[in-house]
Design a protein around this motif. Structure first.
Motif, PDB file in Angstrom:
ATOM      1  N   VAL B 285       0.824  -1.206   0.000  1.00  0.00           N
ATOM      2  CA  VAL B 285       0.000   0.000   0.000  1.00  0.00           C
ATOM      3  C   VAL B 285       0.857   1.255   0.000  1.00  0.00           C
ATOM      4  N   GLU B 311       3.142  -0.733  -8.886  1.00  0.00           N
ATOM      5  CA  GLU B 311       2.000  -0.917  -7.978  1.00  0.00           C
ATOM      6  C   GLU B 311       1.828   0.278  -7.047  1.00  0.00           C
ATOM      7  N   ASN B 315      -1.503   2.376  -6.641  1.00  0.00           N
ATOM      8  CA  ASN B 315      -2.138   2.436  -5.330  1.00  0.00           C
ATOM      9  C   ASN B 315      -2.097   3.817  -4.686  1.00  0.00           C
ATOM     10  N   VAL B 597      -6.136  -1.445  -2.719  1.00  0.00           N
ATOM     11  CA  VAL B 597      -4.970  -2.079  -3.304  1.00  0.00           C
ATOM     12  C   VAL B 597      -5.410  -2.668  -4.642  1.00  0.00           C
TER      13      VAL B 597
END
Lengths: 182, 730
Positions: B285, B311, B315, B597
């Motif tokens: 996260v 990611e 996120n 997420v």
């Protein structure tokens, strides 16, 4: 401790540095840094603090070198600067933060000492640490750094008898402290 | 310990004298010497000023010589040194002296001058030059005897000429433009308090060299000089290369030499389902990578590829995935399967997870300890001052019953504020405002103290969290990165969580921050602006502060009957072994309240033969018949494991991902489309080879159509970043 020749040479370097010779000054601090660091470390017991103190000292040296009057030995003068800087540093630090007292195990862990003596030195240092600041200073200067009482008095800016007296008090107290532990 | 020994001065002396101080750290020593020399130069300037007031003849010559040294306006020290040489003031400066002076000039002048020279001569790489100079300096200090010092000035000059083949000598250039700058700087320096000089050292290190890119007010690149810095060899990197420019002259984004550290990693590759059907990773996260990227792009550079974790970009945004209806499970998954925007025939499996949020009324008590880096490197505007303002904002949003403690670390660690209830807000604010930077960074001791403080106040019902704010430079301390990590890991078991807030640029150690956050049950964010601080610490405070599930792992098993190849986008640094999934001892990421997420897979369905990157094996004995067995409609099977914050045993959630989850691209929610646009951008910044000719324009058009309400303008900002990147394009 120093030969006359060496002293002369150093005096020469100092004079050049005082006249604005950068190289001479660089040489002077290069030569003296380790000594400054060593005493800073003995006073603070923390590697990082010793680095900060030593740094402060050499910078101060750049500023105040011109005020050196060749009246006392340069080493003594430098020690005085170092000791005062260390005291100032530790004092202001203790005022602003709760000082995390260096663990003596850590001190001994990075100190250079014969393995079989480490335990003993550690015990002494732990006792020394409990001494009042003024007594600690003389122990460090006289017993650890090996100055005689007169030199220590010059560095600390007090009378020779004061050094002797503080040393006596310190030893008495140490004996009591270590005796109490047993 | 015998009493006798302590009483006896001689014996005491003997024992203590056998204990020597450790050898000083060479880097610290070099740094101190350089600083002292700088102070020395300043003293000379002051002394010269006095002198020149008395006699004015020197002026003309001095100005001319200043010009020579002002090739690079930032370089204050070469000016001093050269002037010293030219003024022939050195008395001692024999042959050794002159060379040493040249050598010091090079060391201080930094990589740029050298680099230029090495281009000019074309003979030597800058590293070689530096090395040779380094040797020269050593040689000189050995050779330098008094006899030599007496040697004539002529000799020294000829020696210097001889050496000038290898040692760069500043070329005369038009310096008039820089003169005003120079003069204002000089006055700043002589006025600068001695203590400032000390505390500035670390910072100076981070702002070396010339600006290569000058940004206009709108952040668009306007001008680029041809000079690139040669990478400083490690020995020199610890030294201040130039003096600190005042901020009004040099805003922070003008620096190009940086010591930011990122761990490099390779993009996830394509996996063949028949060979490797299972993909396992830990959720992440963190958002640090996004804000760092933003900062770089706004400063006129495309970010370092290794700083991009796709990611984390995805996120960064809040997506309105449905939240769980009940509190049985802390989070809920949202699945969508749609056509890949960058490769026709491929599909995207989109896995979104949203954690439930908590109401204000049910917020647990917070027991926070701010661990604040106040080392010299934190001096600049975008570090400590920004940090203090961010923390103040956080304190304002806390409840009266929460407690805050402050631990600082610089040199050695100290408690700046014992845990204090937020009722006494002014006390906390005052403590924050009193923070000053200075000294080196004993990060390890700081972390230890912070955890001590949190454990002293530990409340099982409360959120116990250390918030570490730093530029990530734990340069001092007994601990190697691994030891530090081990310590954090141990502390994790005590139940305290860790948040890492990164600040500043030039000395940012992303790798260590990641390591700490990942091993300390925590999250990492990078704060580049006060806005970002508000987002992380206020708007998303519940996510940052309140963990609702920990060790969240995802495992996806692909169905070879439906999927021939797959690729996970991002999460390279979070990959887990297949067997780790069921092993509760293996640590993984945490989800905070309200966190979203997203994980995105690109798949090549069976049948899309022309899209396959890997050929079938000739000797494969297993042949898979399509659609003749159950599970035919399933692309994959999703499994998620998590632990409740106070528990040690994990729970399992699972569901199949089937053709029923397929949605046409245009019918997808804004959130999903926006997320995939961000994924595309992240891959572009990572130079991924899997997205073909997917362009910045494609990204922008998807993102523009998926902007949604965009309450705070984060998505609009993203679109702008893409637009800027298009201008810089690699």
């Amino acid at each position: 401790m120093e030969t006359v020749q060496k002293t002369n040479k150093q005096e020469e370097i100092i004079r050049h540095a005082m006249n604005g010779d950068r190289d001479a000054f660089a040489m002077l601090i290069e030569e003296n840094y380790n000594r400054i660091y060593a005493i800073s470390w003995k006073f603070s017991g923390v590697k990082e603090d010793a680095e900060d103190i030593a740094q402060d000292v050499v910078i101060k040296l750049a500023r105040v070198l011109r005020s050196y009057r060749f009246e006392s030995a340069f080493t003594t003068w430098l020690y005085r600067l170092t000791v005062n800087t260390a005291k100032d540093y530790l004092r202001s630090k203790n005022r602003h933060t709760t000082r995390e007292m260096p663990l003596k195990e850590e001190i001994i862990a990075i100190a250079v000492a014969p393995q079989d003596k480490k335990l003993e030195i550690n015990e002494i240092l732990m006792e020394v640490d409990k001494l009042p600041a003024k007594q600690r200073e003389v122990i460090i200067l006289v017993c650890w750094e090996g100055f005689n009482h007169k030199e220590a008095a010059e560095i600390l800016g007090c009378a020779e008898t004061t050094v002797s007296w503080r040393l006596y008090e310190a030893r008495k107290r140490l004996a009591k402290l270590s005796g109490g532990d047993e | 310990m015998s009493t006798k020994k302590i009483l006896d001065e001689k014996l005491l002396q003997e024992t203590l004298k056998s204990c020597e101080s450790p050898a000083p750290d060479e880097k610290a020593k070099d740094k101190a010497i350089l600083l002292a020399l700088e102070a020395f130069d300043e003293e000379q300037v002051i002394a010269d000023k006095k002198e020149s007031q008395e006699k004015t003849q020197g002026f003309i010559e001095k100005d001319r010589l200043k010009g020579i040294s002002e090739v690079e306006p930032q370089f204050n020290k070469p000016f001093n040194i050269w002037r010293r040489i030219m003024d022939k003031k050195f008395i001692l400066g024999g042959m050794g002296g002159a060379v040493a002076t040249c050598a010091i000039l090079i060391m201080l002048g930094g990589p740029v001058a050298l680099y230029k020279e090495s281009i000019n001569t074309g003979a030597m790489s800058s590293d070689v030059v530096l090395e040779s100079i380094d040797k020269e300096v050593k040689k000189v200090s050995v050779e330098k005897t008094l006899a030599e010092e007496d040697s004539s000035l002529n000799q020294s000059n000829s020696y210097r000429n001889e050496k000038s083949e290898t040692i760069a000598e500043p070329k005369a250039m038009d310096w008039r433009n820089t003169r005003a700058l120079k003069e204002s700087r000089t006055s700043t320096f002589s006025d600068m308090a001695f203590n400032n000089t000390v505390s500035n050292v670390r910072e100076q290190r981070s702002r070396s060299s010339a600006p290569s890119v000058v940004s206009g007010s709108d952040g668009i690149m306007m001008e680029e000089t041809a000079i690139a810095p040669a990478p400083p060899p490690p020995y020199y990197s610890a030294m201040p290369l130039v003096s600190t420019p005042p901020y009004d002259i040099m805003p922070y984004n003008h620096e190009i030499v940086d010591n930011d550290e990122f761990t490099g990693f390779k993009n996830n590759s394509v996996k063949v389902v028949t060979v490797d059907p299972v993909s396992t990773f830990s959720i992440d996260v963190d958002t640090a990578s996004y804000s760092f990227m933003r900062r770089e792009i706004n400063a006129g550079n495309l970010p370092n590829k290794d700083s991009i974790r796709v990611e984390e970009l995805i996120n960064y945004f809040n997506y309105n995935y449905p939240v769980p209806e009940t509190r049985v499970n802390p989070f809920k998954e949202t699945i969508a399967v749609y056509d890949s925007p960058w490769k026709q025939g491929n599909k995207i499996i989109h896995i979104g997870i949203k954690g439930h949020d908590i109401d204000k009324s049910e917020k647990p008590k917070s027991n926070l300890v701010f661990l604040i880096d106040t080392s010299g490197s934190m001096h600049s505007q975008d570090k400590l001052p920004l940090l203090v303002n961010s923390m103040k904002m956080l304190v304002e949003s806390l409840e009266p019953n929460d407690t805050v403690g402050i631990v600082t670390y610089a040199g050695s660690a100290g408690i700046a504020l014992e845990p204090t209830k937020v009722e006494n807000k002014h006390k906390i604010i005052t403590a924050l405002e009193n923070l000053r930077s200075g000294g080196s960074t004993a990060g390890a001791a700081g972390i230890r103290t912070a955890y001590e403080l949190i454990n002293r106040n530990f409340d099982k019902e409360a959120v116990n969290r250390v918030i570490l704010a730093t530029d990530g430079d734990f340069n001092v301390g007994m601990t190697s990165h691994d030891k530090l990590q081990e310590f954090i890991e141990n502390k994790r078991k005590s139940g305290a969580f860790l948040s890492v807030l990164g600040f500043g640029k030039g000395n940012y150690h992303d790798n260590l921050m990641q390591k700490l956050a990942q091993n300390g049950n925590g999250n990492a964010a990078y704060i580049d602006t006060l806005n970002e601080a508000r987002k992380v610490l206020v708007d998303e405070a519940s996510g940052t502060l309140f963990t609702i599930a920990k060790d969240v792992k995802i495992q996806v098993e692909f169905n070879p009957r439906m999927v021939s190849e797959y690729r996970l986008i991002g999460y390279e640094t979070r990959a887990l072994n297949r067997e780790d999934f069921n092993n509760d001892a293996v640590d993984a990421g945490e989800i905070g309240a309200g966190h979203t997420v997203t994980a995105i897979y690109e798949i090549t369905p069976v049948g899309a033969t022309e899209n396959r990157l890997v050929d079938d094996l000739r000797y494969n004995t297993k042949t898979i018949k399509v659609d003749t067995v159950p599970n035919g409609g399933e692309y994959a099977y999703l499994k998620m494991r998590y632990k409740m914050p106070n528990e040690d045993n994990s729970k399992l959630l699972s569901r199949p991902i089937t053709t029923v989850d397929t949605i046409k691209f245009d019918e997808l929610s804004d959130d999903v489309r926006f997320a995939v646009a961000v994924a595309g951008f992240g891959q572009k910044l990572r130079h991924s080879k899997f997205i073909g000719d997917f362009s910045y324009d494609n990204i922008m058009s998807i993102a523009k159509n998926a902007k949604g309400a965009d309450e705070f303008g984060y998505r609009a900002e993203f679109i702008n970043l893409v637009r800027l990147s298009k201008v810089y394009k690699p």
